[in-house]
Motif scaffolding. Sequence first.
Motif, short mmCIF file in Angstrom:
data_model
loop_
_atom_site.label_atom_id
_atom_site.label_comp_id
_atom_site.label_asym_id
_atom_site.label_seq_id
_atom_site.Cartn_x
_atom_site.Cartn_y
_atom_site.Cartn_z
N LEU A 12 6.35 12.90 -26.26
CA LEU A 12 5.99 13.96 -27.19
C LEU A 12 4.54 13.83 -27.64
O LEU A 12 3.99 14.74 -28.25
N GLN A 13 3.88 12.72 -27.33
CA GLN A 13 2.54 12.40 -27.81
C GLN A 13 1.45 12.98 -26.90
O GLN A 13 1.16 12.43 -25.84
N ARG A 14 0.81 14.05 -27.31
CA ARG A 14 -0.25 14.68 -26.51
C ARG A 14 -1.43 13.73 -26.31
O ARG A 14 -2.06 13.72 -25.26
N ASP A 63 9.89 18.46 -28.28
CA ASP A 63 11.14 18.29 -29.03
C ASP A 63 11.75 16.89 -28.92
O ASP A 63 12.82 16.64 -29.49
N LEU A 64 11.12 15.99 -28.18
CA LEU A 64 11.66 14.64 -28.07
C LEU A 64 11.54 13.91 -29.40
O LEU A 64 10.60 14.12 -30.16
N ARG A 65 12.47 13.02 -29.67
CA ARG A 65 12.38 12.17 -30.86
C ARG A 65 11.71 10.84 -30.53
O ARG A 65 11.15 10.19 -31.38
N LYS A 66 11.81 10.42 -29.26
CA LYS A 66 11.22 9.16 -28.81
C LYS A 66 10.54 9.38 -27.47
O LYS A 66 10.91 10.27 -26.71
N ASN A 67 9.55 8.54 -27.20
CA ASN A 67 8.90 8.57 -25.88
C ASN A 67 9.86 7.98 -24.87
O ASN A 67 10.51 6.97 -25.14
N ASN A 71 5.86 2.33 -25.44
CA ASN A 71 5.80 2.08 -26.87
C ASN A 71 4.37 1.96 -27.37
O ASN A 71 4.14 1.86 -28.55
N ARG A 72 3.39 1.97 -26.47
CA ARG A 72 1.99 1.95 -26.90
C ARG A 72 1.08 2.45 -25.78
O ARG A 72 1.27 2.08 -24.63
#
Length: 75
Positions: A12-14, A63-67, A71-72
């Motif tokens: 979800l992280q652009r 709409d995801l809650r987690k990748n 994790n980084r």
Amino acid sequence: MLDSRALFHATLQRDFFENYVPDNLGKAYLGNEQSCDIVGKGMVKIKLDKSVWELNNVRHILDLRKNLILNRPVN
């Protein structure tokens, strides 16, 4: 989460993306049968221990809650 057997990887992280291409790429269906729009794709680099992995065609799903890949991000 890192799942090497996934059909594709998603986040979800652009800001994790390099070479990002915004586009309407259809929908992804989650385990609870929720459908989510795929709004783009690109390359993401992730750091695992002492190595860096380059993942291509990672989907951008807001709409995801987690990748579903990392994790980084690598800076």
